[in-house]
Design a protein around this motif. Structure first.
Motif, PDB file in Angstrom:
ATOM      1  N   ALA A   1      -4.005   6.682   9.129  1.00 26.79           N
ATOM      2  CA  ALA A   1      -4.387   5.659  10.108  1.00 26.79           C
ATOM      3  C   ALA A   1      -5.441   4.723   9.531  1.00 26.79           C
ATOM      4  O   ALA A   1      -5.290   3.495   9.585  1.00 26.79           O
TER       5      ALA A   1
ATOM      6  N   TYR B   1      -2.615  12.435   9.434  1.00 26.20           N
ATOM      7  CA  TYR B   1      -2.513  11.240  10.263  1.00 26.20           C
ATOM      8  C   TYR B   1      -3.844  10.480  10.269  1.00 26.20           C
ATOM      9  O   TYR B   1      -3.862   9.257  10.173  1.00 26.20           O
TER      10      TYR B   1
ATOM     11  N   ALA C   1       1.330   5.544  11.824  1.00 23.48           N
ATOM     12  CA  ALA C   1       0.124   4.766  12.141  1.00 23.48           C
ATOM     13  C   ALA C   1       0.412   3.273  12.038  1.00 23.48           C
ATOM     14  O   ALA C   1      -0.061   2.483  12.861  1.00 23.48           O
TER      15      ALA C   1
END
Length: 174
Positions: free
Chosen positions: A97, A93, A73
């Motif tokens: 992020a 993720y 990310a």
């Protein structure tokens, strides 16, 4: 006269983009600048050199599958990507992020958005606006996650709240 929403240029990738495509393992021993230079090189070799701050990445389902490397990310943040729009994201993720300040927008109809198209994000109305005026519905992004994005990530948000005393008013609970 109202301000026109900011339009972002779209880069397209398919489904099942894994973290090794975003942050190739061969470059993990280097800093984020070097990792970012190789972001998506396996599927879009020109991406890292040609993406511009404010561009958005539109992907298929399961974006960010694979290992939990935060650099996957962070590389997009380093390159100036405004947001990733996809029908679904890997859970690890997703958290990484927002922790590094990357906006993720869940949009079931993301596959309708074309390469090079211009889109605007209307997060209050929960939609992605296409240049032709069509609005694609998207999931709500909770306020606390938007706060992280606006601050440039979780650590920056916590530092700001510690400095202004608001952390004491909004303690983190386990």
């Amino acid at each position: 006269m109202s301000a026109q929403p900011t339009q972002h240029r779209v880069w397209r990738v398919g489904a099942d983009i894994d973290t090794d495509q975003l942050a190739p393992g061969a470059y993990m021993k280097f800093g984020i600048e070097e990792i970012a230079r190789h972001c998506l090189q396996g599927v879009r070799p020109e991406f890292a050199a040609a993406v511009r701050p404010g561009d958005v990445l539109v992907a298929g389902r399961n974006f960010g599958i694979g290992s939990s490397r935060e650099q996957a990310a962070a590389a997009l943040v380093h390159l100036g990507v405004q947001a990733v729009i996809a029908p679904s994201f890997n859970g690890l993720y997703f958290r990484n992020a927002f922790n590094v300040g990357l906006l993720l927008v869940t949009c079931e109809r993301a596959d309708e958005i074309g390469e090079g198209e211009r889109v605007s994000l209307d997060l209050a109305a929960r939609q992605v606006l296409r240049a032709g005026g069509e609005a694609l519905p998207c999931a709500e992004v909770p306020g606390f996650l938007l706060d992280m994005v606006r601050a440039g990530g979780l650590m920056n948000l916590l530092k700001r709240r510690l400095a202004d005393g608001s952390l004491a008013r909004h303690p983190v609970r386990a």
